[in-house]
Design an enzyme around this catalytic site. Structure first.
Site, short mmCIF file in Angstrom:
data_model
loop_
_atom_site.label_atom_id
_atom_site.label_comp_id
_atom_site.label_asym_id
_atom_site.label_seq_id
_atom_site.Cartn_x
_atom_site.Cartn_y
_atom_site.Cartn_z
N LYS A 482 -34.80 -6.80 24.66
CA LYS A 482 -33.78 -7.10 24.87
C LYS A 482 -32.38 -6.92 25.03
O LYS A 482 -32.31 -5.71 24.69
CB LYS A 482 -33.42 -8.34 23.23
CG LYS A 482 -33.48 -7.31 21.91
CD LYS A 482 -33.63 -7.95 20.98
CE LYS A 482 -33.35 -6.73 19.16
NZ LYS A 482 -33.73 -7.47 18.58
N TYR A 709 -1.75 6.68 28.24
CA TYR A 709 -0.85 5.63 27.21
C TYR A 709 -0.52 5.89 26.46
O TYR A 709 -1.10 7.22 25.79
CB TYR A 709 -1.91 4.42 27.19
CG TYR A 709 -2.52 3.83 28.57
CD1 TYR A 709 -1.12 3.22 29.59
CD2 TYR A 709 -3.82 3.97 28.78
CE1 TYR A 709 -1.56 2.98 30.31
CE2 TYR A 709 -3.79 3.03 29.94
CZ TYR A 709 -2.77 2.41 30.90
OH TYR A 709 -3.32 1.77 31.56
#
Length: 814
Positions: A482, A709
């Site tokens: 999965k 940033y």
């Protein structure tokens, strides 16, 4: 080569059934079957597997000859006048005896190579250097074990004028067997390292054991051993090479210039500068001198040497295809291995094989290309592309729709006309190095940024085998694929797991199971979170839902009735024993039994539960309470519905800690990726995934300037930084920024600086001297993976599954 009766006489076996089949191919792995013609399957037994269980399937595939072990197989179950069995006491020993006999028929130079490191590289480089002078038989890939060596020897045929075989050992007593099989006339001893140290009492014992390979050799070449480490009985025929003065042949290095002592000394330029490559090339040069290749010819040939590909790579390609790169050499033995790999890893509906001329085979061209045509026909390729002047001359041997080009450049120039043949295909590139198939790989490969998640299928297989040994032959393995196979790629991992013989797969949602079915995965697949909207797909694609409530039971039965399913459909019943997530509780059991008996359209395939704290030893009392409750509930259900079903409760963390709870099956997830439940288990597992990228740009940042940033990173002094193309959209989370985590360049830990951006981040290089384009490792082992998880206050599961789908997956098989 031999009849079945002749082989039986050699190995002192008894023939049951037909005895006159002609054998020229020997097979020990049923999954590598290319053609059933003239094959002898040797059923080996080990703690990991039992080859006898594959015989019935092989008979259906057309194989008629088998070597089996007494008391392990009943030949009377297969009474067919066309099938023959050789019955022996020990099939491995019989294989080795046959190899000893076969080797005795050849009076040619045989080079045996042993050591801890460099065996395969030296073997392949010697092949590259000596193929103008000899027709060479050599070990395929790294076939150097108790099984690999005899299989290599059995490839010898009358066209060969030289043989080169590797010999690898992991414990005392093994080399004696390999020496009897190889009988080298010249033995090469490469570097001694720590590999397999655990099998020997000391370095001295390991050296002594490895030197047994040379006991009957005419000459010995060692690189890195002191003369004093060589037994007196061997010293007279031994040439020791070293950078030290106290040696027979001394070599020195000055940049990419190497000088080897002799009369006169030999100087040459070498393109590789790492110490391992230099050690290996010096061994090769001394071998050529021993074989009387003159120094001028050696100097001319050294530039021929190419990097040895010790692995096959699988990459995503254009038009929804996959490409398997194996273009570093091309000969019959390596072609057989590549075709077997194609059979194992095929995940698309079509197969395309691009193959060049075979160089230096030692066989007449007509015989050679007829053999190649037979191999390609057995591979059942949809399209064959031949490149080279020779293979085109024998196009009549190959499929009518095959296409041919005289050169790689001509193929690339005309690719647009045949590109449709490459859609939705698995494409094998198999070419001699001189044809430059890397250009074709570049043409076919999907273009993406430099960040890749590399999945090592050998290490995945190693981990699977570790857990197989823990649970034994009677307990089935259900492997969890999965969430893109814990980040590794669901369908790609599933194909390898199917090849490795696991019995079940599990996914979270139906669409994951549908993708596996569309990728030619045939194993039973359990869907752990089936949504009612997906029930039609579950039935259509033969998936098996987990049902955990009366609502899911009723809805799935209603769907079966609506679509008119005629047979009992396999389902898995989830029991809640304390996780309190999904599942029937103990108070529901009587009503559950009643419902199952009233609805025969359901067939209970398994009953299972989930342990909530199997990796926490402080909660073992609760775990054992869960196991006991599960056992009692299973007994009630089995008694109530009057038929048996599989039982499973162990996840990865429980397999090694709660062996009394293995029941009929265990569920393996994070463990197969190399994450153990404790330090002891961690030592036995290998990390499967490596996240790597490359330096995009390097720049100098002055003191006081800021990075990223919000000016989040500040340079306290002049620093050098590297920008790398991985960010939080790739799974390198923002929490890793501002020096809280780092990456590895040239093996050195380099911290982040400033905030992590969406697509990239910046790294403080400190004193490290590196260049743009240099490789960057985000993680490649458990400790690095665990450090990232700890930094994010998370677990390794999240780091692996968090690697974004946009990061290219590359699959390697070494």
């Amino acid at each position: 080569m031999y009849t079945l009766k002749e082989i039986a006489d050699v190995v002192h076996g008894n023939v049951h059934g037909s005895s006159f089949q002609k054998i020229n191919t020997f097979l020990t792995d049923s999954r590598n079957l290319n053609s059933s013609q003239s094959v002898l399957f040797i059923a080996l037994q080990s703690g990991k597997n039992n080859g006898h269980q594959y015989i019935a399937e092989l008979i259906k595939s057309g194989v008629q000859s088998f070597l089996v072990q007494k008391n392990s197989f009943n030949t009377t179950d297969f009474r067919n006048p066309e099938i023959g069995f050789i019955v022996v006491e020990d099939t491995l020993r019989a294989l080795q005896q046959l190899a000893v006999f076969h080797r005795s028929k050849f009076n040619i130079p045989v080079i045996g190579i042993t050591g801890s490191n460099g065996k395969t590289v030296v073997k392949e480089w010697l092949y590259q250097l000596l193929k103008p002078d000899y027709s060479i038989c050599r070990s395929p890939k790294s076939y150097n074990s108790q099984i690999g060596v005899p299989l290599s020897i059995l490839n010898l045929n009358p066209t060969h004028t030289l043989a080169i075989f590797e010999a690898g050992i992991s414990r005392k007593g093994e080399m004696q067997v390999l020496e009897e099989i190889i009988r080298p006339t010249l033995t090469l001893f490469t570097a001694i390292g720590s590999a397999h140290d655990e099998g020997f009492k000391s370095r001295e014992e390991k050296i002594s054991e490895k030197l047994l390979l040379a006991k009957n050799s005419n000459q010995i070449i060692t690189n890195g051993l002191k003369k004093s480490e060589i037994p007196e009985s061997l010293q007279s025929k031994c040439i020791c090479i070293s950078e030290n003065n106290d040696t027979d042949v001394r070599f020195s290095i000055n940049g990419n210039q190497i000088e080897i002592g002799g009369n006169p000394p030999l100087q040459f330029t070498f393109q590789f500068t790492d110490s391992a490559s230099i050690q290996n090339v010096v061994t090769c040069v001394q071998t050529l001198r021993t074989l009387l290749v003159n120094d001028e010819e050696i100097q001319k040939r050294i530039p021929w040497l190419q990097t040895v590909a010790l692995r096959l790579e699988i990459k995503n390609a254009i038009q929804r295809s996959l490409v398997i790169n194996d273009y570093y050499n091309s000969d019959l033995d390596s072609l057989k291995i590549a075709l077997a790999f194609l059979q194992q890893q095929n995940r698309r509906l079509k197969k395309v094989i691009v193959i060049s001329d075979i160089e230096q085979s030692g066989m007449p061209d007509t015989l050679l290309y007829r053999e190649i045509a037979s191999l390609l026909q057995s591979a059942k390729a949809d399209t064959i592309v031949g490149i080279g002047k020779k293979i085109g001359n024998f196009r009549s041997f190959l499929k009518a729709d095959s296409v041919f080009y005289e050169s790689t450049e001509e193929f690339i120039e005309n690719f647009g006309k045949i590109s449709f043949r490459f859609s939705d295909a698995t494409i094998l590139l198999k070419g001699a190095r001189s044809f430059g198939f890397e250009k074709i790989s570049h043409l076919l490969q999907l273009k993406s940024h430099d960040t890749v998640f590399e999945i090592n299928l050998n290490k995945l297989t190693h981990n699977i085998n570790y857990y197989k040994l823990l649970v034994g032959e009677k307990v089935k393995l259900m492997c969890m694929v999965k969430a893109m196979g814990y980040g590794g790629g669901g369908s790609e991992l599933a194909r390898t797991l199917q090849h490795q013989g696991v019995q079940y797969l599990a996914v979270a949602y139906a669409d994951e199971g549908v993708e596996l079915r569309q990728s030619q995965i045939h194993l039973p697949i359990m869907v752990m979170s089936p949504e009612s909207e997906a029930y039609d797909d579950i039935i259509q694609f033969n998936l098996e839902p987990e049902l955990y409530s009366f609502k899911t039971l009723r809805e799935f039965c209603d769907t079966l009735d609506r679509v008119g399913n005629a047979t009992a459909f396999p389902v898995h019943i989830k029991i809640d024993t304390g996780m309190h997530r999904l599942g029937f509780e103990e108070k529901d059991v009587d009503a559950l039994i009643h419902f199952l008996n009233e609805h025969p359209q359901l067939k209970v395939q398994s009953v299972f539960s989930h342990l909530s704290a199997s990796d926490n030893s402080n909660l073992d009392d609760f775990t054992n309470q869960q196991i006991n409750q599960f056992t009692q509930i299973c007994e009630r259900i089995e008694k109530g519905i009057t038929y048996t079903f599989l039982r499973h409760i162990c996840n990865s963390g429980a397999i090694s800690r709660f062996n009394h709870a293995h029941f009929d099956m265990v569920r393996l997830g994070i463990g197969m990726h190399g994450i153990g439940v404790n330090k002891e288990e961690q030592k036995k597992l290998e990390n499967v995934g490596t996240l790597r990228t490359r330096v995009s740009q390097i720049k100098t940042v002055n003191a006081g300037e800021t990075v990223s940033y919000n000016r989040s990173g500040k340079a306290e002094k002049e620093i050098r930084i590297a920008t790398i193309p991985i960010g939080y959209a790739d799974g390198f989370h923002r929490v890793y920024g501002n020096g809280k985590a780092g990456v590895y360049i040239q093996g050195k830990y380099c911290k982040t600086i400033g905030n992590i951006c969406m697509d990239m981040c910046m790294i403080d290089l400190g004193e490290l001297n590196c260049n743009e384009g240099e490789e960057v490792i985000v993680f490649e082992n458990f400790n690095q993976l665990k450090a990232l998880a700890d930094c994010a206050n998370s677990i390794t599961y999240e780091v692996l599954t968090g690697v974004s789908a946009r990061v290219k997956r590359v699959y390697v098989w070494e």
